[in-house]
Scaffold this motif. Structure first.
Motif, mmCIF file in Angstrom:
data_model
loop_
_atom_site.group_PDB
_atom_site.id
_atom_site.type_symbol
_atom_site.label_atom_id
_atom_site.label_comp_id
_atom_site.label_asym_id
_atom_site.label_seq_id
_atom_site.Cartn_x
_atom_site.Cartn_y
_atom_site.Cartn_z
ATOM 1 N N PRO A 192 0.826 -1.213 0.000
ATOM 2 C CA PRO A 192 0.000 0.000 0.000
ATOM 3 C C PRO A 192 0.858 1.260 0.000
ATOM 4 C CG PRO A 192 0.041 -0.979 2.185
ATOM 5 C CD PRO A 192 0.771 -1.925 1.288
ATOM 6 N N THR A 193 0.299 2.311 -0.559
ATOM 7 C CA THR A 193 0.929 3.631 -0.562
ATOM 8 C C THR A 193 0.042 4.586 0.222
ATOM 9 O OG1 THR A 193 2.041 3.304 -2.677
ATOM 10 C CG2 THR A 193 1.625 5.584 -2.005
ATOM 11 N N LEU A 194 0.610 5.262 1.194
ATOM 12 C CA LEU A 194 -0.119 6.235 2.005
ATOM 13 C C LEU A 194 0.196 7.634 1.491
ATOM 14 C CD1 LEU A 194 -1.838 6.944 4.517
ATOM 15 C CD2 LEU A 194 0.282 6.991 5.829
ATOM 16 N N ASP A 195 -0.848 8.366 1.123
ATOM 17 C CA ASP A 195 -0.671 9.744 0.655
ATOM 18 C C ASP A 195 -0.707 10.666 1.865
ATOM 19 O OD1 ASP A 195 -0.698 12.225 -0.534
ATOM 20 O OD2 ASP A 195 -2.121 11.658 -2.097
ATOM 21 N N ALA A 196 0.451 11.209 2.224
ATOM 22 C CA ALA A 196 0.537 12.032 3.425
ATOM 23 C C ALA A 196 -0.296 13.303 3.325
ATOM 24 C CB ALA A 196 1.997 12.387 3.701
ATOM 25 N N SER A 197 -0.559 13.773 2.096
ATOM 26 C CA SER A 197 -1.313 15.014 1.951
ATOM 27 C C SER A 197 -2.793 14.842 2.238
ATOM 28 C CB SER A 197 -1.128 15.579 0.536
ATOM 29 O OG SER A 197 -1.691 14.699 -0.429
ATOM 30 N N SER A 198 -3.340 13.651 2.027
ATOM 31 C CA SER A 198 -4.775 13.417 2.230
ATOM 32 C C SER A 198 -5.067 12.343 3.263
ATOM 33 C CB SER A 198 -5.433 13.021 0.905
ATOM 34 O OG SER A 198 -4.949 11.759 0.470
ATOM 35 N N GLY A 199 -4.082 11.495 3.565
ATOM 36 C CA GLY A 199 -4.306 10.366 4.458
ATOM 37 C C GLY A 199 -4.892 9.155 3.762
ATOM 38 N N ALA A 200 -5.191 9.267 2.465
ATOM 39 C CA ALA A 200 -5.777 8.147 1.725
ATOM 40 C C ALA A 200 -4.740 7.037 1.527
ATOM 41 C CB ALA A 200 -6.308 8.618 0.382
ATOM 42 N N VAL A 201 -5.245 5.810 1.401
ATOM 43 C CA VAL A 201 -4.408 4.640 1.170
ATOM 44 C C VAL A 201 -4.731 4.101 -0.221
ATOM 45 C CG1 VAL A 201 -3.799 2.318 1.952
ATOM 46 C CG2 VAL A 201 -4.399 4.092 3.628
ATOM 47 N N TYR A 202 -3.691 3.788 -0.996
ATOM 48 C CA TYR A 202 -3.872 3.255 -2.339
ATOM 49 C C TYR A 202 -3.138 1.927 -2.453
ATOM 50 C CZ TYR A 202 -4.914 8.208 -3.090
ATOM 51 O OH TYR A 202 -5.423 9.477 -2.997
ATOM 52 N N PHE A 203 -3.773 0.944 -3.091
ATOM 53 C CA PHE A 203 -3.116 -0.347 -3.301
ATOM 54 C C PHE A 203 -3.764 -1.046 -4.479
ATOM 55 C CE2 PHE A 203 -6.700 -1.298 -0.585
ATOM 56 C CZ PHE A 203 -7.184 -2.507 -1.058
ATOM 57 N N GLY A 223 -7.241 -6.863 -10.518
ATOM 58 C CA GLY A 223 -6.997 -5.866 -11.541
ATOM 59 C C GLY A 223 -7.454 -4.472 -11.189
ATOM 60 N N LEU A 224 -7.897 -4.266 -9.954
ATOM 61 C CA LEU A 224 -8.385 -2.959 -9.542
ATOM 62 C C LEU A 224 -7.349 -2.237 -8.683
ATOM 63 C CD1 LEU A 224 -12.101 -3.747 -8.549
ATOM 64 C CD2 LEU A 224 -11.236 -2.827 -10.722
ATOM 65 N N LEU A 225 -7.243 -0.947 -8.917
ATOM 66 C CA LEU A 225 -6.503 -0.051 -8.027
ATOM 67 C C LEU A 225 -7.526 0.543 -7.069
ATOM 68 C CD1 LEU A 225 -3.918 1.553 -7.280
ATOM 69 C CD2 LEU A 225 -4.625 3.254 -8.969
ATOM 70 N N TYR A 226 -7.300 0.356 -5.768
ATOM 71 C CA TYR A 226 -8.242 0.792 -4.741
ATOM 72 C C TYR A 226 -7.741 2.061 -4.052
ATOM 73 C CZ TYR A 226 -10.618 -3.781 -4.877
ATOM 74 O OH TYR A 226 -11.314 -4.910 -5.252
ATOM 75 N N ALA A 227 -8.678 2.956 -3.761
ATOM 76 C CA ALA A 227 -8.415 4.119 -2.917
ATOM 77 C C ALA A 227 -9.298 4.004 -1.687
ATOM 78 C CB ALA A 227 -8.713 5.414 -3.660
ATOM 79 N N VAL A 228 -8.700 4.113 -0.513
ATOM 80 C CA VAL A 228 -9.411 3.928 0.750
ATOM 81 C C VAL A 228 -9.171 5.148 1.636
ATOM 82 C CG1 VAL A 228 -9.688 2.436 2.774
ATOM 83 C CG2 VAL A 228 -9.103 1.433 0.551
ATOM 84 N N ALA A 229 -10.234 5.651 2.239
ATOM 85 C CA ALA A 229 -10.142 6.821 3.117
ATOM 86 C C ALA A 229 -9.391 6.458 4.400
ATOM 87 C CB ALA A 229 -11.539 7.342 3.441
ATOM 88 N N GLU A 262 -10.242 6.447 7.385
ATOM 89 C CA GLU A 262 -11.027 5.654 8.327
ATOM 90 C C GLU A 262 -11.424 4.302 7.772
ATOM 91 O OE1 GLU A 262 -13.902 8.114 5.881
ATOM 92 O OE2 GLU A 262 -11.947 8.395 6.857
ATOM 93 N N GLY A 263 -10.950 3.942 6.545
ATOM 94 C CA GLY A 263 -11.207 2.627 5.981
ATOM 95 C C GLY A 263 -12.350 2.548 5.009
ATOM 96 N N ALA A 264 -13.030 3.654 4.717
ATOM 97 C CA ALA A 264 -14.146 3.646 3.774
ATOM 98 C C ALA A 264 -13.629 3.656 2.337
ATOM 99 C CB ALA A 264 -15.045 4.855 4.010
ATOM 100 N N PRO A 265 -14.296 2.927 1.425
ATOM 101 C CA PRO A 265 -13.846 2.937 0.031
ATOM 102 C C PRO A 265 -14.086 4.302 -0.611
ATOM 103 C CG PRO A 265 -15.925 1.742 0.253
ATOM 104 C CD PRO A 265 -15.461 2.045 1.640
ATOM 105 N N LEU A 266 -13.132 4.754 -1.405
ATOM 106 C CA LEU A 266 -13.263 6.022 -2.120
ATOM 107 C C LEU A 266 -13.558 5.789 -3.598
ATOM 108 C CD1 LEU A 266 -10.285 8.017 -0.521
ATOM 109 C CD2 LEU A 266 -12.736 8.295 -0.074
ATOM 110 N N TRP A 267 -12.734 5.005 -4.263
ATOM 111 C CA TRP A 267 -12.961 4.686 -5.667
ATOM 112 C C TRP A 267 -12.091 3.493 -6.053
ATOM 113 C CZ3 TRP A 267 -8.273 4.929 -7.989
ATOM 114 C CH2 TRP A 267 -7.357 5.880 -7.550
ATOM 115 N N THR A 268 -12.385 2.935 -7.217
ATOM 116 C CA THR A 268 -11.543 1.897 -7.818
ATOM 117 C C THR A 268 -11.273 2.264 -9.268
ATOM 118 O OG1 THR A 268 -13.442 0.527 -8.454
ATOM 119 C CG2 THR A 268 -12.401 0.050 -6.322
ATOM 120 N N PHE A 269 -10.140 1.796 -9.772
ATOM 121 C CA PHE A 269 -9.784 1.994 -11.178
ATOM 122 C C PHE A 269 -9.394 0.648 -11.758
ATOM 123 C CE2 PHE A 269 -6.594 2.529 -14.494
ATOM 124 C CZ PHE A 269 -7.241 3.392 -15.358
ATOM 125 N N ASP A 270 -9.949 0.314 -12.928
ATOM 126 C CA ASP A 270 -9.675 -0.966 -13.567
ATOM 127 C C ASP A 270 -8.396 -0.871 -14.387
ATOM 128 O OD1 ASP A 270 -9.679 -3.403 -14.809
ATOM 129 O OD2 ASP A 270 -11.703 -3.249 -15.637
#
Length: 219
Positions: free
Chosen positions: A34-45, A50-56, A58-66
């Protein structure tokens, strides 16, 4: 110091990816760091689905990219300089053999390039201080993205536009993730050597030639 003292772990949240294919129990596996974006606190993995996930935070899903193929590498978060503004972006590779650049807030595709990376080598960026007051002091904007391929080629791309900046051939496949700093690229190769390469500066544009002055007409 006055920092908090940590004495163990407590569960904050658990995130589930998509359900396994073929009716098997559980979720699709995660091999991507996982990659943590220090500017927003979001987690990406990335995920094997085949999906790229963005997670808030607090653990809530933000979006996915195929990404059109399993993702094994870690996404790379960076800031792109777009003339008068900035945009947070992510670079990610997948088994589709492409390098993908997506916008970090909503997951919209910005550009893609074929690179024969197949999801093993994570992209890396070289950051440089932005100029002309575009960003606050201490902020940085990425210029160059580098990623290696299983065909042994190392590719460089412009972070903002995705335009190819150059390719070099190494003696073996590249599964290693490159590291960039001050114009140098360090990467491991399947020939069992570590390589340090210098990024060549683009030649400065030459001013257009001025037409020769014509002699004044005689009366």
């Amino acid at each position: 110091g006055g920092g908090a003292a940590y004495g163990g772990f407590a569960s904050a949240w658990v995130f589930h990816t998509s359900a396994r294919r073929g009716g098997e129990p559980g979720s699709e596996p995660i091999f991507s760091s996982p990659t943590l974006d220090a500017s927003s606190g979001a987690v990406y993995f990335g995920c094997v689905d085949g999906l790229l996930y963005a997670v808030a935070p607090e653990g809530a899903p933000l979006w996915t990219f195929d990404a059109a193929g399993p993702i094994f590498s870690a996404p790379c978060a960076f800031t792109a300089s777009l003339g008068a503004g900035l945009e947070r972006r992510l670079l990610v590779t997948s088994q589709s053999g492409r390098l993908l650049c997506v916008e970090a807030v909503h997951g919209a595709l910005r550009w893609e390039q074929p690179a024969e990376v197949h999801g093993h080598s994570a992209p890396a960026v070289d950051r440089a201080s932005a100029q002309h007051g575009v960003v606050a002091a201490g902020d940085v904007a990425a210029r160059v993205a580098v990623v290696g391929g299983v065909d042994g080629r190392l590719h460089a791309f412009d972070c903002a536009s995705g335009a190819p900046l150059g390719t070099t051939q190494l003696p073996g496949a590249v599964f290693s993730s490159a590291a960039l700093c001050t114009g140098r690229v360090v990467v491991g190769c399947r020939d069992d050597f570590l390589y340090c390469l210098a990024l060549r500066a683009q030649p400065a544009a030459q001013p257009a030639a001025q037409p020769a002055a014509q002699p004044a007409a005689q009366p």
